[in-house]
Enzyme design. Structure first.
Site, PDB file in Angstrom:
ATOM      1  N   GLU A 180       3.522  -6.130  -3.765  1.00 52.14           N
ATOM      2  CA  GLU A 180       4.086  -5.688  -5.041  1.00 52.14           C
ATOM      3  C   GLU A 180       3.991  -4.168  -5.190  1.00 52.14           C
ATOM      4  O   GLU A 180       4.916  -3.532  -5.713  1.00 52.14           O
ATOM      5  CB  GLU A 180       3.388  -6.407  -6.193  1.00 52.14           C
ATOM      6  CG  GLU A 180       3.775  -7.886  -6.261  1.00 52.14           C
ATOM      7  CD  GLU A 180       2.960  -8.694  -7.245  1.00 52.14           C
ATOM      8  OE1 GLU A 180       3.550  -9.359  -8.116  1.00 52.14           O
ATOM      9  OE2 GLU A 180       1.722  -8.674  -7.145  1.00 52.14           O
ATOM     10  N   GLY A 216      -0.570  -8.519  -4.260  1.00 53.43           N
ATOM     11  CA  GLY A 216      -0.516  -7.238  -4.960  1.00 53.43           C
ATOM     12  C   GLY A 216      -0.163  -6.087  -4.037  1.00 53.43           C
ATOM     13  O   GLY A 216       0.446  -5.103  -4.481  1.00 53.43           O
ATOM     14  N   ALA A 256      -4.865  -8.633  -4.206  1.00 62.92           N
ATOM     15  CA  ALA A 256      -5.732  -8.321  -5.344  1.00 62.92           C
ATOM     16  C   ALA A 256      -7.186  -8.570  -4.951  1.00 62.92           C
ATOM     17  O   ALA A 256      -7.473  -9.188  -3.928  1.00 62.92           O
ATOM     18  CB  ALA A 256      -5.349  -9.190  -6.532  1.00 62.92           C
ATOM     19  N   GLU A 297       0.342 -15.913  -3.413  1.00 63.95           N
ATOM     20  CA  GLU A 297      -0.354 -16.325  -4.636  1.00 63.95           C
ATOM     21  C   GLU A 297      -0.260 -17.826  -4.890  1.00 63.95           C
ATOM     22  O   GLU A 297      -1.197 -18.422  -5.435  1.00 63.95           O
ATOM     23  CB  GLU A 297       0.210 -15.569  -5.842  1.00 63.95           C
ATOM     24  CG  GLU A 297      -0.191 -14.105  -5.909  1.00 63.95           C
ATOM     25  CD  GLU A 297       0.775 -13.184  -5.174  1.00 63.95           C
ATOM     26  OE1 GLU A 297       0.684 -11.967  -5.359  1.00 63.95           O
ATOM     27  OE2 GLU A 297       1.619 -13.701  -4.403  1.00 63.95           O
TER      28      GLU A 297
END
Length: 648
Positions: free
Chosen positions: A103, A100, A61, A123
């Protein structure tokens, strides 16, 4: 444009180009949604490849958006849209697919990777958990036990491990995007395999509960690893939509938590540590061949660190017996790595082939960098460096690994003192991440830049220190230990202090650490410094008395604790010795609460930190935090003592 759709016959390639690491910024998320819709609306496009330009897949992210108001589309919406695509989507992964990025790849219907690709959900290292389906889709793909370990540890998976776990369908053998197009064409007309629709494989609930308990115990107070593991476990008992909603709620809660703020400070501090005034734009010297003088525990670890990262390593010892012992020590490190599964036989053979061994210093003549790891005695080191000055090239860098000696005095015997740098590794050097890069008085800017570049290539964290007794870490650790010793003399016992600091988040208390390291090393230093010690300063004799009694720690079976049974145990003899020392000093002993112990220690650490900042030994308070976190086990989730004290 951050995202473009490129058509190639029946395949549409959605290409993300958001340098430097293709972070999933708002622009990228918006572009992905638009490109995905365009590809699905185009009747000529029958399959989709998701790929990235540059050196990596989506590496995570955009951390700059943390703490800002969310802007649609959010990453979970993008991942859901990829998974819901009626046309097959193949993720083509190179570099790192982290957080991310991983993901997004999990939302695709198939994944192909370059041989050097890495995957992970890091994370937890920022005090949060995956927030775009990582904890819900990964267990559906690889099972709860493996997913719990990956999500809770934040570690990276190699492409080979990802294939073995069935995260990835195949590894590309040619051009990654071309191979991804081939895979995409194979999926045309086939039922789309959506990860979120897969059933979670059956698992042993009792074993999973034990795994969760072990994760939370290992976290030592950090919340995020346990929360990540619990969300993975939840995937086994709830629907995807419910799991995604719970995951997102937990993510939002943790983003604003004190622990996440602290860990984001650490994350930013690591990037700041590399910014050193005076070397902006300075090119480091090339380093290919590295010499290591001394192959004891420290030298062996240093040699392994360099061999692991592709350097040619020349190991030199004083005689053949010491050399053979050092070579055996290095081979033993690799045998343990092999046995644990961290490397394979081929990798071990390749790394060992990078090492050569000699009992003569002249073998170091071709080295670009020579690091000494000999006995920490000034005369020994001065003789060595005076000798090396006449052996290595004039442009070769010389480095001392001293913990306490003055590297400027050592530099005084070197021809070209501007090339003498301190590279203080922490033991075991092949495991510990920290390297104090010590800036000597006459150090050339490109030598300092080289020290930092070498630490980075080793995968370590280089923190610049000026010259003082103990540099950053050991100087502050001395203040830390001094406060503990004062409390020991005032009424606390080793087990009281160790328990309080372990409860605070340290992996081990100071006295357990001392026993493991050996009490004789610091005793020898205290005896060397006895003549110059200020007699007006308080001095606690307890450690000296233990050494005089032959209690040198684990290696002698007794130190602050006894180890006669093989396990650490409180020894009444130590209690009696401590109480006698207090009486001798005229001190009436009293009890200390755990909170008082922690407060005393933190006050001492911060006070010493302020001093070395004022003296210019360290560039910034956050560098002190990094040293204590990476070299001394300070709990990262607290951010570091200077962060907690508000000292920048």
């Amino acid at each position: 444009m951050s995202v473009t759709l490129i058509r190639d016959g029946s395949v549409g390639v959605i290409l993300i180009d958001n340098p430097p690491v293709n972070a999933a910024s708002h622009a990228v998320r918006t572009g992905l949604m638009e490109a995905l819709a365009e590809a699905n609306d185009d009747p000529d496009v029958q399959a989709i490849v998701l790929a990235c330009a540059g050196r990596t897949f989506v590496a995570g992210a955009d951390v700059k958006e943390f703490g800002q108001p969310p802007r649609a589309p959010l990453l979970p919406e993008v991942v859901n849209a990829i998974e819901a695509s009626p046309k097959p989507v193949v993720a083509a992964v190179h570099g790192t697919a982290l957080g991310g990025g991983f993901e997004l790849a999990l939302g695709a219907h198939a994944r192909i990777a370059s041989a050097d690709a890495q995957f992970g959900l890091p994370e937890v290292k920022l005090g949060i958990i995956p927030g775009a389906g990582g904890t819900q889709r990964l267990p559906r793909l690889i099972g709860v036990p493996a997913a719990m370990e990956i999500a809770a540890s934040g570690r990276r998976l190699s492409a080979a491990e990802a294939v073995k776990l069935a995260v990835v369908e195949r590894i590309a053998t040619g051009d990654l995007v071309d191979d991804a197009k081939t895979l995409a064409r194979e999926l045309i007309g086939q039922p789309v395999r959506r990860t979120g629709e897969l059933a979670v494989p059956a698992f042993d609930v009792d074993a999973a509960d034990k795994q969760l308990a072990a994760i939370e115990k290992k976290a030592r107070g950090q919340v995020s690893p346990g929360r990540a593991a619990r969300m993975v476990l939840r995937a086994g008992s709830t629907s995807l939509q419910e799991g995604l909603a719970e995951e997102r709620a937990a993510f939002r809660e943790l983003v604003s938590s004190e622990q996440s703020v602290a860990l984001r400070h650490v994350f930013a501090a690591e990037r700041q540590a590399a910014k050193v005034p005076g070397i902006e734009g300075v090119e480091p010297r090339p380093v290919r061949i590295v010499g290591v003088v001394g192959a004891g525990l420290m030298g062996a670890g240093i040699a392994v660190s360099f061999a692991d990262t592709g350097f040619s390593v020349v190991v030199v010892e004083r005689d053949m017996a010491a050399l053979e012992a050092g070579q055996a020590r290095i081979r033993d490190i690799y045998q343990r790595m092999l046995k644990s599964g961290r490397i394979g036989e081929a990798a071990m053979t390749e790394r060992l082939s990078r090492l050569s061994y000699f009992d003569e210093r002249k073998a170091l003549a071709a080295c670009d960098l020579v690091i000494e790891a000999v006995f920490d005695d000034l005369q020994v080191k001065q003789e060595l460096f005076a000798s090396l000055s006449g052996i290595v090239r004039p442009d070769a860098i010389l480095a001392t690994n001293t913990s306490y000696l003055d590297p400027d005095v050592i530099a005084g015997v070197v021809t070209g003192p501007e090339r003498l740098i301190g590279l203080h590794f922490f033991s075991p050097a092949n495991v510990m991440r920290l390297v104090e890069v010590v800036r000597t008085a006459k150090l050339a800017p490109d030598v300092l830049a080289t020290g930092l570049a070498v630490a980075k290539k080793l995968g370590k964290l280089g923190v610049v220190s000026g010259v003082c007794e103990g540099f950053i870490g050991n100087r502050i650790f001395t203040a830390y230990r001094r406060e503990c010793d004062f409390m020991l003399e005032d009424g606390a016992l080793p087990q009281d202090i160790d328990a309080a600091l372990e409860g605070y988040g340290f992996p081990m208390g100071p006295y357990a650490v001392n026993d493991m390291a050996g009490l004789d090393i610091s005793w020898a230093r205290r005896k060397r410094n006895a003549a110059t010690r200020d007699p007006s300063e308080r001095y606690v004799v307890i450690a000296d008395r233990l050494c005089e009694a032959g209690r040198f720690g684990r290696k002698t079976g007794k130190g602050y604790y006894t180890y006669e049974s093989g396990e650490k145990a409180v020894d009444p003899k130590v209690t009696a010795l401590i109480e006698a020392a207090s009486r001798e000093a005229g001190i009436e002993r009293r009890s200390f609460s755990a909170s008082e112990i922690v407060e005393r220690v933190m006050t001492g650490i911060v006070a010493e930190g302020r001093k070395i900042l004022a003296e210019g030994i360290v560039l910034r308070g956050s560098d002190i935090d990094l040293v204590l976190i990476n070299g001394y086990g300070y709990p990262a989730w607290r951010g570091g003592p200077m962060f907690q004290a508000g000292v920048e």
